[in-house]
Design a protein around this motif. Structure first.
Motif, PDB file in Angstrom:
ATOM      1  N   MET A  95     -17.529   4.315 -23.498  1.00  0.00           N
ATOM      2  CA  MET A  95     -18.539   5.292 -23.885  1.00  0.00           C
ATOM      3  C   MET A  95     -17.984   6.215 -24.966  1.00  0.00           C
ATOM      4  O   MET A  95     -16.808   6.581 -24.941  1.00  0.00           O
ATOM      5  CB  MET A  95     -18.972   6.109 -22.672  1.00  0.00           C
ATOM      6  CG  MET A  95     -20.131   7.037 -22.965  1.00  0.00           C
ATOM      7  SD  MET A  95     -21.025   7.459 -21.449  1.00  0.00           S
ATOM      8  CE  MET A  95     -22.236   8.593 -22.087  1.00  0.00           C
ATOM      9  N   PHE A  97     -18.845   9.915 -26.847  1.00  0.00           N
ATOM     10  CA  PHE A  97     -19.654  11.098 -26.555  1.00  0.00           C
ATOM     11  C   PHE A  97     -20.174  11.758 -27.813  1.00  0.00           C
ATOM     12  O   PHE A  97     -19.761  11.463 -28.926  1.00  0.00           O
ATOM     13  CB  PHE A  97     -18.835  12.119 -25.766  1.00  0.00           C
ATOM     14  CG  PHE A  97     -18.472  11.681 -24.380  1.00  0.00           C
ATOM     15  CD1 PHE A  97     -18.641  10.377 -23.972  1.00  0.00           C
ATOM     16  CD2 PHE A  97     -17.945  12.585 -23.477  1.00  0.00           C
ATOM     17  CE1 PHE A  97     -18.303   9.974 -22.696  1.00  0.00           C
ATOM     18  CE2 PHE A  97     -17.597  12.194 -22.196  1.00  0.00           C
ATOM     19  CZ  PHE A  97     -17.771  10.889 -21.811  1.00  0.00           C
ATOM     20  N   ASP A  99     -20.020  15.111 -28.885  1.00  0.00           N
ATOM     21  CA  ASP A  99     -19.296  16.107 -29.668  1.00  0.00           C
ATOM     22  C   ASP A  99     -17.823  15.730 -29.806  1.00  0.00           C
ATOM     23  O   ASP A  99     -17.046  15.900 -28.874  1.00  0.00           O
ATOM     24  CB  ASP A  99     -19.419  17.477 -28.996  1.00  0.00           C
ATOM     25  CG  ASP A  99     -18.865  18.575 -29.899  1.00  0.00           C
ATOM     26  OD1 ASP A  99     -18.256  18.237 -30.928  1.00  0.00           O
ATOM     27  OD2 ASP A  99     -19.048  19.756 -29.573  1.00  0.00           O
ATOM     28  N   MET A 102     -14.963  17.983 -28.660  1.00  0.00           N
ATOM     29  CA  MET A 102     -14.699  18.246 -27.249  1.00  0.00           C
ATOM     30  C   MET A 102     -14.162  17.033 -26.491  1.00  0.00           C
ATOM     31  O   MET A 102     -13.681  17.180 -25.381  1.00  0.00           O
ATOM     32  CB  MET A 102     -15.991  18.693 -26.550  1.00  0.00           C
ATOM     33  CG  MET A 102     -16.764  19.781 -27.264  1.00  0.00           C
ATOM     34  SD  MET A 102     -15.831  21.303 -27.385  1.00  0.00           S
ATOM     35  CE  MET A 102     -15.994  21.885 -25.706  1.00  0.00           C
ATOM     36  N   THR A 103     -14.250  15.839 -27.066  1.00  0.00           N
ATOM     37  CA  THR A 103     -13.917  14.667 -26.251  1.00  0.00           C
ATOM     38  C   THR A 103     -12.423  14.385 -26.187  1.00  0.00           C
ATOM     39  O   THR A 103     -11.974  13.708 -25.271  1.00  0.00           O
ATOM     40  CB  THR A 103     -14.604  13.388 -26.764  1.00  0.00           C
ATOM     41  OG1 THR A 103     -14.615  13.409 -28.173  1.00  0.00           O
ATOM     42  CG2 THR A 103     -15.998  13.283 -26.235  1.00  0.00           C
ATOM     43  N   ALA A 165     -12.151   8.458 -31.219  1.00  0.00           N
ATOM     44  CA  ALA A 165     -12.854   8.163 -29.964  1.00  0.00           C
ATOM     45  C   ALA A 165     -13.403   6.734 -29.980  1.00  0.00           C
ATOM     46  O   ALA A 165     -13.346   6.023 -28.978  1.00  0.00           O
ATOM     47  CB  ALA A 165     -13.982   9.169 -29.745  1.00  0.00           C
TER      48      ALA A 165
END
Ligand SMILES: Nc1ncnc2c1ncn2[C@@H]1O[C@H](COP(=O)(O)OP(=O)(O)O)[C@@H](O)[C@H]1O
Ligand code: SF4
Ligand SMILES: [Mg+2]
Lengths: 327, 325
Positions: A95, A97, A99, A102-103, A165
């Motif tokens: 997954m 995210f 933002d 923040m991840t 990410a």
């Protein structure tokens, strides 16, 4: 026909709050085949993220999956215990995210956060894990990945963090990636770069994807199918051309009308009147009824069930728009 | 960095000066130390002689200036009671106090951190509620009363641990410590626990609120989405984040541990500088009191500096901001 990678059937995820039960997701069905991109579209609060987290098995109390089935490669995963589910997360299911600021954990270096993701599922040496991380970083277009690997998140821009990410999500070549508005927080040029790259990577690796967004124009060029969500339900779902060119649900039609590029120059955007209803106090009939120009008494009394239409799609509306009315 | 250190040292000097003035005149107002120094049946002549000898006959501002002149020459005065150099007496007792404060700090982390993290992860668990109730007690019960209860329970009733004194000491690298023997640990256990009580409660609260806040962050959810074990998520992702405020606060609190040790040392007859201070106050032994104050102020300043450095070592965002300057 081969079995879809992900099948979600009648999923209901409710939050049991002090103020009452919030039916964030209430009877949602969709499926995604290998290498396919499903776009989930809807206004903020329509239950898109909760659907994504339900698939990941990341719903925390007071939330709970109350019914329905989620099958990954045909295997039911809603009934799995936490330890079994953990083996799937990050491995078969990944997954991204919303933002990127923040991840990533601000106090851990990128290599710490990437290598642990490798080692969570594969029993390899740290050195091997490290070179896999470098490879993943260069795949998502991060320059001099070996040096960037030892940096901290705050040394990256938002777009670069989101690439990190994405690299983490791709580490184990998952069967399915859920991307929850991954480009919403980024500016437009970076957004389109990342979109193009993710599309390419998924096509190359055959990874299926659920791309969540509130912006129809993002999924128009990306998705194979679109599911439109409203107040915790899918109101229209089908192939992207069919849904965008010939929307049958008044809400889908309204969404398309509010996209700038869909309108002739100089014409005012048609915003959908009214606002998203509170999930705690939905009307007994169709949830869209208070905002719908086509609402009838039937709509006020009876909730429309989702059913197949002629064009290979499904619509939940008592009075679906005809071709004539839509154009 | 240099400007920062200079500013710090200037601040410290100002604090030392202010404290010395307050303590000097404070002890002057409280009473005349000569009565503590002469035998009860001393004649007026003998008393006058002692007064002259220690300079008590001069006006107070002259006494103060003389004292400051001495200090500037590195002479902190002699204890009226013990006769030795005041600063020397304090420094002799300092290792015992620092040892006590250090063990109390370790107790605070070793006991407080796991309890606080647990309470933060499972806020509705009955055990978590018990922990939080306990931490409120820890904050509100007076230190001396808890000390007496500890002695009652562990020493008098159970007879497990000694109630007074310090265990045998060994000298390692020039530092005298009682922590190398089992007997030493038996002696330090109760006073350190007593001294740590407030800090345990503090660490529990900090760890709990930090853990609760961190668990809701996206980076924890993302860590879970990677398939990490709860052990790794709590032990690395959450802990590393909550340690920054905890280390900072605890570092700053180390000074107050030294200060609070006055009470604990007196209850447990721990031969540290806190106990010496209390005795000196009772006897109006001004040079000792002033020397204690100066040592403690210096200790505070040093601690603050170390904490600042530790803080920047723990938080990469601060560390890099400094480097770019
Ligand atoms: N932890 C929670 N507690 C209570 N309600 C929640 C929680 N998380 C989500 N919801 C509810 O679920 C609804 C759908 O949320 P979400 O799926 O995040 O919407 P979006 O479509 O914008 O991603 C929201 O309206 C919110 O009220
Ligand atoms: S069911 Fe009725 S109210 Fe609901 S969208 Fe269709 S026409 Fe509108
Ligand atoms: Mg969302």
């Amino acid at each position: 026909m081969t079995r879809p990678v992900l099948e979600v059937e009648n999923l209901a995820t409710h939050f049991f709050t002090r103020e009452g039960v919030v039916k964030a997701v209430d009877g949602v069905s969709f499926s995604v085949g290998a290498g396919e991109v499903l776009g989930i579209v809807g206004e903020s609060g329509s239950g898109k993220s909760v659907s994504g987290f339900s698939i990941m098995g990341l719903i925390d109390p007071p939330g709970k999956i109350v019914s329905g089935s989620i099958r990954l490669n045909g295997e039911e995963i809603t009934a799995r215990d936490e330890a079994t589910m953990r083996k799937v997360r990050g491995k078969d299911l990944a997954m991204i995210f919303q933002d990127p600021m923040m991840t990533l954990n601000p106090v851990l270096r990128i290599d710490t956060q990437m290598i642990e993701a490798v080692l969570a599922h594969d029993n390899v040496s740290e050195q091997a894990a490290r070179s896999r991380c470098i490879e993943a970083l260069s795949m998502v277009g991060i320059p001099s990945p070996a040096e960037r690997l030892v940096a901290y998140p705050h040394q990256f821009s938002g777009g670069m963090r989101q690439r990190v990410a994405i690299a983490i999500a791709l580490l184990h070549r998952p069967k399915l990636i859920i991307a929850d508005e991954p480009t919403t927080a980024l500016d437009v040029t970076i957004q389109s770069q990342i979109l193009a790259e993710v599309q390419k990577l998924c096509a190359e690796t055959g990874t299926a994807m659920v791309w969540i967004t509130h912006d129809l124009s993002v999924v128009a060029g990306l998705a194979d199918r679109i599911a439109v969500m409203y107040a915790g339900r899918v109101v229209e779902e089908g192939p992207v051309e069919r849904v965008l060119e010939n929307p049958q649900h008044p809400y889908t039609n309204g969404l398309i009308g509010s996209v700038p590029s869909a309108n002739p120059m100089g014409q005012r955007l048609r915003q959908i009147p009214g606002s998203t209803p509170s999930l705690g106090r939905l009307p007994p009939g169709c949830a869209f009824e208070p905002r719908c120009a086509f609402a009838s008494d039937l709509c006020r009394q009876q909730r429309p069930a989702i059913g197949p239409d002629s064009g290979g799609a499904r619509v939940a509306c008592h009075h679906p728009l005809s071709r004539a009315r839509a154009s | 960095m240099l400007a920062f250190i200079i500013r710090r040292v200037a601040q410290a000097l100002f604090v030392v000066l202010a404290m010395v003035i307050i303590v000097f005149f404070g002890t002057y107002v409280v009473g005349d130390p000569v009565w503590m120094m002469v035998p009860g049946d001393a004649t007026q002549d003998q008393i006058e002689q002692v007064r002259r000898e220690f300079g008590f006959d001069k006006p107070v501002h002259v006494q103060f200036l003389l004292f400051v002149a001495d200090v500037l020459q590195g002479e902190f005065g002699r204890s009226y009671v013990h006769g030795g150099s005041a600063i020397g007496l304090i420094l002799d007792r300092m290792p015992a106090t620092l040892e006590l404060a250090l063990v109390a700090l370790i107790f605070a982390v070793v006991i407080g951190l796991p309890l606080g993290v647990f309470a933060g992860l499972k806020p509705d668990h009955p055990a978590a509620r018990t922990i939080m109730a306990g931490s409120i007690l820890g904050f509100s019960l007076p230190t001396f009363w808890v000390g007496l209860m500890l002695i009652m329970f562990f020493s008098v009733m159970l007879g497990w641990l000694p109630a007074t004194g310090r265990g045998p000491t060994t000298t390692v690298l020039g530092i005298e410590t009682s922590l190398l023997t089992l007997k030493g640990w038996q002696h330090i256990a109760l006073p350190a626990l007593n001294l740590a009580l407030l800090k345990i409660s503090l660490v529990i609260r900090l760890a709990r609120s930090g853990t609760r806040e961190a668990s809701l962050q996206d980076y924890v959810k993302f860590a879970r989405a990677k398939g990490l074990s709860p052990k790794r998520i709590v032990g690395v992702h959450i802990l590393k984040n909550i340690m920054i405020p905890i280390v900072t606060v605890l570092g700053l609190e180390f000074g107050s541990l030294v200060a609070f040790s006055v009470v604990t040392e007196t209850i447990f007859a721990w031969p540290g500088m806190g106990k010496l201070l209390l005795e000196s106050i009772q006897r109006l032994d001004r040079p000792l009191i002033v020397a204690y104050v100066m040592v403690v102020v210096l200790l505070f300043v040093t601690i603050n500096l170390i904490v600042d450095i530790l803080y920047s070592a723990l938080d990469p965002r601060v560390r890099l901001a400094g480097k770019n300057e």
